[in-house]
Design a protein around this motif. Structure first.
Motif, PDB file in Angstrom:
ATOM      1  N   ASN A  38      10.821  -8.589   9.072  1.00  0.00           N
ATOM      2  CA  ASN A  38       9.752  -8.489   8.042  1.00  0.00           C
ATOM      3  C   ASN A  38       9.559  -7.081   7.627  1.00  0.00           C
ATOM      4  O   ASN A  38       9.585  -6.867   6.478  1.00  0.00           O
ATOM      5  CB  ASN A  38       8.433  -8.703   8.953  1.00  0.00           C
ATOM      6  N   ILE A  39       9.932  -5.941   8.427  1.00  0.00           N
ATOM      7  CA  ILE A  39       9.895  -4.483   7.919  1.00  0.00           C
ATOM      8  C   ILE A  39      11.006  -4.744   6.800  1.00  0.00           C
ATOM      9  O   ILE A  39      10.719  -4.136   5.786  1.00  0.00           O
ATOM     10  CB  ILE A  39      10.031  -3.515   8.867  1.00  0.00           C
ATOM     11  N   ILE A  40      12.409  -4.918   7.200  1.00  0.00           N
ATOM     12  CA  ILE A  40      13.300  -4.691   6.255  1.00  0.00           C
ATOM     13  C   ILE A  40      13.210  -5.612   5.037  1.00  0.00           C
ATOM     14  O   ILE A  40      13.295  -5.169   3.983  1.00  0.00           O
ATOM     15  CB  ILE A  40      14.867  -5.077   7.059  1.00  0.00           C
ATOM     16  N   ARG A  41      12.754  -6.778   5.133  1.00  0.00           N
ATOM     17  CA  ARG A  41      12.502  -7.870   4.191  1.00  0.00           C
ATOM     18  C   ARG A  41      11.647  -7.333   2.979  1.00  0.00           C
ATOM     19  O   ARG A  41      12.145  -7.287   1.831  1.00  0.00           O
ATOM     20  CB  ARG A  41      12.110  -9.146   4.485  1.00  0.00           C
ATOM     21  N   TYR A  42      10.513  -6.648   3.434  1.00  0.00           N
ATOM     22  CA  TYR A  42       9.695  -5.968   2.366  1.00  0.00           C
ATOM     23  C   TYR A  42       9.753  -4.750   1.835  1.00  0.00           C
ATOM     24  O   TYR A  42       9.341  -4.537   0.519  1.00  0.00           O
ATOM     25  CB  TYR A  42       7.966  -5.945   2.965  1.00  0.00           C
ATOM     26  N   PHE A  43      10.405  -4.025   2.605  1.00  0.00           N
ATOM     27  CA  PHE A  43      10.773  -2.367   2.090  1.00  0.00           C
ATOM     28  C   PHE A  43      12.280  -2.483   1.574  1.00  0.00           C
ATOM     29  O   PHE A  43      12.224  -1.547   0.435  1.00  0.00           O
ATOM     30  CB  PHE A  43      10.734  -1.607   3.156  1.00  0.00           C
ATOM     31  N   LEU A  44      13.009  -3.130   1.744  1.00  0.00           N
ATOM     32  CA  LEU A  44      14.354  -3.031   1.386  1.00  0.00           C
ATOM     33  C   LEU A  44      14.570  -2.916  -0.248  1.00  0.00           C
ATOM     34  O   LEU A  44      15.397  -2.378  -0.848  1.00  0.00           O
ATOM     35  CB  LEU A  44      15.378  -4.186   1.993  1.00  0.00           C
ATOM     36  N   PRO A  45      13.896  -3.846  -0.972  1.00  0.00           N
ATOM     37  CA  PRO A  45      14.097  -4.163  -2.384  1.00  0.00           C
ATOM     38  C   PRO A  45      13.503  -2.853  -2.939  1.00  0.00           C
ATOM     39  O   PRO A  45      14.324  -2.579  -3.934  1.00  0.00           O
ATOM     40  CB  PRO A  45      13.206  -5.383  -2.791  1.00  0.00           C
ATOM     41  N   TYR A  46      12.548  -2.089  -2.514  1.00  0.00           N
ATOM     42  CA  TYR A  46      12.194  -0.750  -3.207  1.00  0.00           C
ATOM     43  C   TYR A  46      13.238   0.462  -2.675  1.00  0.00           C
ATOM     44  O   TYR A  46      13.468   1.216  -3.708  1.00  0.00           O
ATOM     45  CB  TYR A  46      11.008  -0.464  -2.671  1.00  0.00           C
ATOM     46  N   MET A  47      13.805   0.360  -1.586  1.00  0.00           N
ATOM     47  CA  MET A  47      14.915   1.116  -1.293  1.00  0.00           C
ATOM     48  C   MET A  47      16.140   0.721  -2.161  1.00  0.00           C
ATOM     49  O   MET A  47      16.626   1.795  -2.758  1.00  0.00           O
ATOM     50  CB  MET A  47      15.188   0.963   0.109  1.00  0.00           C
ATOM     51  N   MET A  48      16.522  -0.300  -2.498  1.00  0.00           N
ATOM     52  CA  MET A  48      17.901  -0.513  -3.220  1.00  0.00           C
ATOM     53  C   MET A  48      17.372  -0.272  -4.799  1.00  0.00           C
ATOM     54  O   MET A  48      18.377   0.343  -5.179  1.00  0.00           O
ATOM     55  CB  MET A  48      17.818  -2.246  -3.206  1.00  0.00           C
ATOM     56  N   LEU A  78       0.851  -1.178   0.014  1.00  0.00           N
ATOM     57  CA  LEU A  78      -0.156  -0.029  -0.035  1.00  0.00           C
ATOM     58  C   LEU A  78       0.888   1.316   0.015  1.00  0.00           C
ATOM     59  O   LEU A  78       0.394   2.192  -0.784  1.00  0.00           O
ATOM     60  CB  LEU A  78      -0.911  -0.169   1.277  1.00  0.00           C
ATOM     61  N   LEU A  79       1.836   1.378   0.950  1.00  0.00           N
ATOM     62  CA  LEU A  79       2.560   2.550   1.130  1.00  0.00           C
ATOM     63  C   LEU A  79       3.561   2.859  -0.443  1.00  0.00           C
ATOM     64  O   LEU A  79       3.632   3.811  -0.655  1.00  0.00           O
ATOM     65  CB  LEU A  79       3.518   2.377   2.301  1.00  0.00           C
ATOM     66  N   ILE A  80       4.044   1.592  -0.860  1.00  0.00           N
ATOM     67  CA  ILE A  80       4.748   1.728  -1.980  1.00  0.00           C
ATOM     68  C   ILE A  80       4.164   2.146  -3.151  1.00  0.00           C
ATOM     69  O   ILE A  80       4.556   3.200  -3.680  1.00  0.00           O
ATOM     70  CB  ILE A  80       5.434   0.546  -2.333  1.00  0.00           C
ATOM     71  N   LYS A  81       2.998   1.936  -3.124  1.00  0.00           N
ATOM     72  CA  LYS A  81       1.922   2.065  -4.476  1.00  0.00           C
ATOM     73  C   LYS A  81       1.583   3.777  -4.131  1.00  0.00           C
ATOM     74  O   LYS A  81       1.632   4.528  -5.257  1.00  0.00           O
ATOM     75  CB  LYS A  81       0.699   1.559  -4.445  1.00  0.00           C
ATOM     76  N   LYS A  82       1.327   4.283  -2.936  1.00  0.00           N
ATOM     77  CA  LYS A  82       1.011   5.644  -2.600  1.00  0.00           C
ATOM     78  C   LYS A  82       2.119   6.576  -2.488  1.00  0.00           C
ATOM     79  O   LYS A  82       1.895   7.772  -3.077  1.00  0.00           O
ATOM     80  CB  LYS A  82       0.309   5.666  -1.224  1.00  0.00           C
ATOM     81  N   HIS A  83       3.238   5.970  -2.321  1.00  0.00           N
ATOM     82  CA  HIS A  83       4.477   7.128  -1.735  1.00  0.00           C
ATOM     83  C   HIS A  83       5.800   6.772  -2.484  1.00  0.00           C
ATOM     84  O   HIS A  83       6.661   7.492  -2.171  1.00  0.00           O
ATOM     85  CB  HIS A  83       4.449   7.351  -0.433  1.00  0.00           C
ATOM     86  N   GLY A  84       6.032   5.638  -3.176  1.00  0.00           N
ATOM     87  CA  GLY A  84       7.087   5.169  -3.493  1.00  0.00           C
ATOM     88  C   GLY A  84       7.926   4.574  -2.344  1.00  0.00           C
ATOM     89  O   GLY A  84       7.420   4.485  -1.205  1.00  0.00           O
ATOM     90  N   ALA A  85       9.106   4.407  -2.524  1.00  0.00           N
ATOM     91  CA  ALA A  85      10.289   3.671  -1.431  1.00  0.00           C
ATOM     92  C   ALA A  85      10.357   4.731  -0.247  1.00  0.00           C
ATOM     93  O   ALA A  85      10.589   5.785  -0.820  1.00  0.00           O
ATOM     94  CB  ALA A  85      11.282   3.341  -2.160  1.00  0.00           C
ATOM     95  N   PRO A  86      10.534   4.230   0.902  1.00  0.00           N
ATOM     96  CA  PRO A  86      10.855   5.030   1.819  1.00  0.00           C
ATOM     97  C   PRO A  86      12.206   5.745   1.870  1.00  0.00           C
ATOM     98  O   PRO A  86      13.229   4.851   1.420  1.00  0.00           O
ATOM     99  CB  PRO A  86      10.586   4.558   3.245  1.00  0.00           C
ATOM    100  N   PHE A  87      12.572   6.840   2.393  1.00  0.00           N
ATOM    101  CA  PHE A  87      13.959   7.165   2.278  1.00  0.00           C
ATOM    102  C   PHE A  87      14.607   6.405   3.547  1.00  0.00           C
ATOM    103  O   PHE A  87      15.871   6.271   3.573  1.00  0.00           O
ATOM    104  CB  PHE A  87      14.134   8.768   2.452  1.00  0.00           C
ATOM    105  N   ALA A  88      13.957   6.290   4.617  1.00  0.00           N
ATOM    106  CA  ALA A  88      14.280   5.894   5.816  1.00  0.00           C
ATOM    107  C   ALA A  88      13.298   4.927   6.407  1.00  0.00           C
ATOM    108  O   ALA A  88      12.290   5.101   6.585  1.00  0.00           O
ATOM    109  CB  ALA A  88      14.902   6.557   6.864  1.00  0.00           C
TER     110      ALA A  88
END
Length: 143
Positions: free
Chosen positions: A116-126, A72-82
């Protein structure tokens, strides 16, 4: 698009202080597990003050909840900076007196939730070739 920071456990203590401080420079999205009223008050007060802050209920030890929130967040906001992994629990008992259930609950909430948090967000941050991950733990981990 404005850079945003994802903070787990943003309704109390260090998490709430992080939300207030980081909102001065970034859009902040924080999670809460059981504190919907507190989260709503934080968001309302900060929005009135002109900060870009929002909150979502999420048990970060639950893989499915984290996955769905991430999508949901990736779709709305893109990858997080942090990402700031702040949520956690403590148990007021000696380890040698802890039940297996108590120990599993501790690891589920303090270790697996961070993973869990890192595993799902990290690919988008990379993909963005930037980002920061900060993992906060208690001093209890040293004692």
């Amino acid at each position: 698009m404005k850079k945003w920071v994802f903070i787990t456990g943003g309704t109390r203590g260090i998490g709430a202080a992080l939300v207030h401080r980081i909102a001065k420079d970034y859009k902040v999205i924080f999670t809460y597990k059981n504190s919907a009223d507190i989260a709503k008050n934080i968001v309302n007060n900060m929005t009135i003050s002109g900060w870009d802050v929002s909150s979502y209920q999420c048990d970060s030890s639950n893989q499915q909840e984290v996955f769905l929130l991430c999508q949901l967040l990736i779709k709305k906001h893109g990858a997080p900076f942090a990402i700031i992994n702040n949520s956690g629990i403590s148990q007021d008992e000696l380890f040698i007196n802890s039940s297996e259930e108590s120990i599993l609950n501790l690891f589920k909430n303090n270790t697996f939730s961070t993973m869990n948090i890192i595993r799902y967000f990290l690919p988008y941050m990379m993909q963005n070739l930037e980002g920061r991950i900060i993992n906060i733990s208690s001093i209890a981990s040293l004692k």
